[in-house]
Design a protein around this motif. Structure first.
Motif, PDB file in Angstrom:
ATOM      1  N   SER A  29       0.679  -1.232   0.108  1.00 33.90           N
ATOM      2  CA  SER A  29      -0.043   0.072   0.044  1.00 33.90           C
ATOM      3  C   SER A  29       0.822   1.280   0.013  1.00 33.90           C
ATOM      4  N   TYR A  30       0.830   2.114   1.017  1.00 32.34           N
ATOM      5  CA  TYR A  30       1.671   3.433   1.060  1.00 32.34           C
ATOM      6  C   TYR A  30       3.137   2.972   1.074  1.00 32.34           C
ATOM      7  N   GLY A  31       3.431   1.913   1.770  1.00 36.23           N
ATOM      8  CA  GLY A  31       4.870   1.399   1.758  1.00 36.23           C
ATOM      9  C   GLY A  31       5.263   1.082   0.224  1.00 36.23           C
ATOM     10  N   GLY A  32       4.252   0.623  -0.663  1.00 38.22           N
ATOM     11  CA  GLY A  32       4.499   0.355  -2.076  1.00 38.22           C
ATOM     12  C   GLY A  32       5.018   1.634  -2.800  1.00 38.22           C
ATOM     13  N   GLN A  33       4.273   2.685  -2.307  1.00 35.83           N
ATOM     14  CA  GLN A  33       4.572   4.066  -2.859  1.00 35.83           C
ATOM     15  C   GLN A  33       6.055   4.577  -2.610  1.00 35.83           C
ATOM     16  N   VAL A  34       6.180   4.455  -1.323  1.00 32.13           N
ATOM     17  CA  VAL A  34       7.632   4.571  -0.720  1.00 32.13           C
ATOM     18  C   VAL A  34       8.801   3.819  -1.357  1.00 32.13           C
ATOM     19  N   ALA A  35       8.438   2.542  -1.568  1.00 31.07           N
ATOM     20  CA  ALA A  35       9.424   1.822  -2.303  1.00 31.07           C
ATOM     21  C   ALA A  35       9.746   2.083  -3.756  1.00 31.07           C
ATOM     22  N   LEU A  36       8.550   2.692  -4.421  1.00 30.39           N
ATOM     23  CA  LEU A  36       8.708   3.326  -5.795  1.00 30.39           C
ATOM     24  C   LEU A  36       9.508   4.826  -5.564  1.00 30.39           C
ATOM     25  N   GLU A  37       9.369   5.490  -4.657  1.00 31.18           N
ATOM     26  CA  GLU A  37       9.998   6.634  -4.617  1.00 31.18           C
ATOM     27  C   GLU A  37      11.398   6.274  -4.437  1.00 31.18           C
ATOM     28  N   VAL A  38      11.662   5.558  -3.535  1.00 29.29           N
ATOM     29  CA  VAL A  38      13.270   5.036  -3.081  1.00 29.29           C
ATOM     30  C   VAL A  38      13.930   4.617  -4.538  1.00 29.29           C
TER      31      VAL A  38
END
Length: 254
Positions: free
Chosen positions: A83-92
């Motif tokens: 979820s939001y952790g996936g967005q953070v992973a994409l940002e990284v």
């Protein structure tokens, strides 16, 4: 500022990033299996979740994760984000394509996604319950919304505990800064990616999952017909098996 985190195991690094209604405990079922599979596994709590306090100044979750990895001397890692952790992973992965060896995105959010009216209305209902002092009601709204039909009582109680703690930590703070979401171009991501979605999830996240293979250079989308938004809690062993199989394919253990 260091995020509260756990590290265990040896081998290629693997980082688990939690959803916005959970904390790092959402990976409890996958944690020992991934360590046993031969990975050095890291999981952390974002600011205002679990054992990490809220921020008192502007911050970026992606930069926090990069700072954490630098602090524990990890130069390359696979990222698993829910979820939001996936967005953070994409940002990284967009900010530092050289650092990310593989991605698994579980019912992921997407940088720059414009929420649907349904998602906006959900946020308004949550805010109204919190402003009315009905924290228990807000917790139950999140439990009912984000877990799919296969979630058992243990999964519901786990989300109840994690979301309840997040509300407690965030509401206790005298002041809370919202995260700065860095402007990123996800087409800069180079890591091979497994995209998982749930048939019973909200439309926003199903649409994002269908969209991602067209944005990323090496992405495969698998829809889980039994899943809601939090499949790692709904069918823990199924997600563990998917993670281990994909990671062994993409990051073989020496």
């Amino acid at each position: 500022m260091t995020l509260s985190h756990d590290v265990a195991g040896d081998g290629p690094a693997l980082v688990l990033l939690h959803s916005g209604v959970c904390d790092r405990r959402m990976w409890d079922a996958q944690w020992p299996a991934l360590v046993a599979a031969g990975y050095r596994v890291v999981r952390c709590d974002f600011r205002g979740f679990g054992q990490t306090s809220v921020a008192d100044r502007p911050y970026s979750n992606a930069e926090d994760v990069l700072e954490l990895l630098d602090g524990i001397s990890i130069e390359r890692a696979a990222l698993v984000g829910a979820s939001y952790g996936g967005q953070v992973a994409l940002e990284v992965a967009a900010l530092r394509p050289d650092l990310v060896s593989a991605l698994v995105l579980v019912c992921s959010a997407l940088p720059g996604h414009v929420p649907s009216a349904e998602l906006v209305e959900l946020g308004e209902r949550e805010d109204a319950l919190i402003e009315a002092g009905d924290i228990a009601g807000a917790v139950e709204l999140m439990v009912d919304t984000w877990l799919g039909p296969e979630a058992n009582d243990a999964a519901r109680e786990a989300v109840r505990r994690m979301q309840g703690l997040a509300f407690e930590v965030q509401l206790a703070a005298a002041e809370e800064c919202e995260p700065i979401e860095p402007e990123v171009d996800v087409t800069a991501v180079r890591a091979p990616t497994l995209v998982l979605s749930g048939t019973h999830d909200l439309p926003d996240f199903r649409q994002i999952a269908a969209q991602l293979p067209g944005l990323l250079p090496d992405a495969r989308h698998v829809e889980l017909p039994w899943a809601g938004h939090l499949p790692s809690l709904e069918r823990p062993s199924a997600i563990t098996d998917l993670l281990v199989a994909y990671l062994r394919e993409r990051i073989p253990i020496a």
